[in-house]
Design an enzyme around this catalytic site. Structure first.
Site, PDB file in Angstrom:
ATOM      1  N   LYS A  97      48.734  45.720  39.441  1.00  0.00           N
ATOM      2  CA  LYS A  97      47.381  45.631  40.018  1.00  0.00           C
ATOM      3  C   LYS A  97      47.356  46.362  41.367  1.00  0.00           C
ATOM      4  CE  LYS A  97      46.725  41.536  37.276  1.00  0.00           C
ATOM      5  NZ  LYS A  97      46.057  40.263  37.046  1.00  0.00           N
TER       6      LYS A  97
ATOM      7  N   GLU B 114      44.583  39.067  26.338  1.00  0.00           N
ATOM      8  CA  GLU B 114      44.663  38.337  27.599  1.00  0.00           C
ATOM      9  C   GLU B 114      43.448  37.427  27.757  1.00  0.00           C
ATOM     10  OE1 GLU B 114      47.359  40.586  30.573  1.00  0.00           O
ATOM     11  OE2 GLU B 114      45.311  41.278  30.838  1.00  0.00           O
TER      12      GLU B 114
ATOM     13  N   GLU C  15      39.800  42.433  34.577  1.00  0.00           N
ATOM     14  CA  GLU C  15      39.319  42.613  35.951  1.00  0.00           C
ATOM     15  C   GLU C  15      38.416  43.842  36.054  1.00  0.00           C
ATOM     16  OE1 GLU C  15      43.185  42.433  37.754  1.00  0.00           O
ATOM     17  OE2 GLU C  15      43.276  40.311  37.223  1.00  0.00           O
TER      18      GLU C  15
ATOM     19  N   ASN D  74      51.974  44.759  35.164  1.00  0.00           N
ATOM     20  CA  ASN D  74      50.723  45.260  35.716  1.00  0.00           C
ATOM     21  C   ASN D  74      50.710  44.880  37.195  1.00  0.00           C
ATOM     22  OD1 ASN D  74      48.112  45.865  36.425  1.00  0.00           O
ATOM     23  ND2 ASN D  74      47.166  44.279  35.145  1.00  0.00           N
TER      24      ASN D  74
ATOM     25  N   SER E 248      49.487  34.777  32.904  1.00  0.00           N
ATOM     26  CA  SER E 248      50.464  33.849  33.477  1.00  0.00           C
ATOM     27  C   SER E 248      51.762  33.754  32.672  1.00  0.00           C
ATOM     28  CB  SER E 248      49.862  32.459  33.674  1.00  0.00           C
ATOM     29  OG  SER E 248      48.749  32.528  34.555  1.00  0.00           O
TER      30      SER E 248
ATOM     31  N   GLY F  30      46.324  35.035  36.104  1.00  0.00           N
ATOM     32  CA  GLY F  30      46.500  34.731  37.521  1.00  0.00           C
ATOM     33  C   GLY F  30      46.188  33.294  37.891  1.00  0.00           C
TER      34      GLY F  30
ATOM     35  N   HIS G  20      41.161  46.291  31.143  1.00  0.00           N
ATOM     36  CA  HIS G  20      41.640  45.022  31.698  1.00  0.00           C
ATOM     37  C   HIS G  20      40.433  44.155  32.093  1.00  0.00           C
ATOM     38  CE1 HIS G  20      43.468  42.132  34.396  1.00  0.00           C
ATOM     39  NE2 HIS G  20      44.583  42.383  33.747  1.00  0.00           N
TER      40      HIS G  20
HETATM   41  P1  PGA Z   1      49.042  37.393  35.341  1.00  0.00           P
HETATM   42  O1  PGA Z   1      48.210  38.716  35.015  1.00  0.00           O
HETATM   43  O2  PGA Z   1      50.372  37.534  34.668  1.00  0.00           O
HETATM   44  O3  PGA Z   1      49.152  37.361  36.831  1.00  0.00           O
HETATM   45  O4  PGA Z   1      48.256  36.239  34.794  1.00  0.00           O
HETATM   46  C1  PGA Z   1      48.260  39.306  33.749  1.00  0.00           C
HETATM   47  C2  PGA Z   1      47.349  40.497  33.736  1.00  0.00           C
HETATM   48  O5  PGA Z   1      46.268  40.436  34.356  1.00  0.00           O
HETATM   49  O6  PGA Z   1      47.657  41.525  33.114  1.00  0.00           O
END
Ligand code: PGA
Length: 249
Positions: free
Chosen positions: A11, A166, A96, A9, A212, A172, A94
């Protein structure tokens, strides 16, 4: 037999030039992957990515899709528009999007249905916040998210869905859920699928872990029986790291 699926992803990262560079570096590194490999790129990189991915074993994904076929929805992109660009997967719900853009279980459900109707596959995200985890609400939250996201989707539709668990607090942040916690929560999600669709569908649906995930923890996470892949944010922006996750799983 179901195949694990590792999806990147990106982003809101990578312009067109960076898209080509990252894909060109990634292609040879993952060419022997045993799992399915996907990169979910920004809308503006879709066409560039499609060309750069030609002839590779990496599939093209997007990060959001609108529920309406067309109309007055400024700034949105329809499922047919993605399908026209040969997008295969789209991330829906997601955290976010839920946190910053008012995404709800109902809009996640509507977006998922629209994507499936257009022939896309969906990476459907669920996960609890830190506060929800600390107050013992994880099971309730992911159960409700899963139930409401799948509302009205039939068995044929379910086959087009990959669920990504998630935990919001692990995204993140460098904090990963322990492999055991991730496994246990995914088992709860799978139980919801079983209740709705039966044992075989519960067994065959792929449920990823995300948050992560990186070359250092992928082996331990992927060794868990419930975890069928990963949704990778930060580590998907570096070809070597993403390839290590793909190849070491
Ligand atoms: P990350 O993000 O691996 O940076 O924690 C995962 C995601 O948001 O899909």
């Amino acid at each position: 037999m179901k195949r694990d699926i590792i999806a990147g992803n990106w982003k809101m990262n990578n312009n067109k030039e960076q898209t080509v560079a990252l894909i060109n570096e990634l292609r040879p590194l993952v060419k022997d992957a045993k799992c399915e490999v996907v990169v979910c790129v920004p809308f503006t990189s879709i066409e560039t990515a499609r060309k750069a991915l030609r002839g590779s074993n990496i599939q093209l994904g997007a990060q959001n899709v609108h529920w309406a076929p067309k109309g007055a929805f400024t700034g949105e992109i329809s499922a047919d528009m993605l399908a026209e660009q040969k997008v295969k997967y789209v991330i829906v719900g997601h955290s976010e999007r839920r946190q910053y853009f008012g995404e709800t279980n109902q809009s996640v459900n509507a977006r998922t249905k629209a994507a499936i109707a257009a022939g896309l596959k969906v990476i459907l995200c669920v996960g609890e916040t830190l506060e929800e985890r600390e107050t013992g609400k994880t099971a309730t939250v992911v159960t409700k998210q899963t139930l409401e996201a799948l509302e009205g989707i039939d068995k044929l539709g379910l086959k087009k869905i990959v669920i990504a668990y998630e935990p919001v607090w692990a995204i993140g942040t460098g904090k990963t859920a322990t492999a055991q916690d991730a496994n246990d929560t995914i088992a709860i999600i799978r139980k919801v699928v079983r209740k709705l669709y039966g044992k075989n569908y519960a067994r065959s649906i792929r449920i990823q872990y995300g948050g992560s995930m990186n070359p250092g923890n992928v082996k331990e996470l992927m060794a868990m029986p419930e975890i069928d892949g990963g949704l990778i944010g930060g580590a998907s922006l570096k070809a070597k790291d993403f390839a290590a996750v793909v190849n070491d799983r």
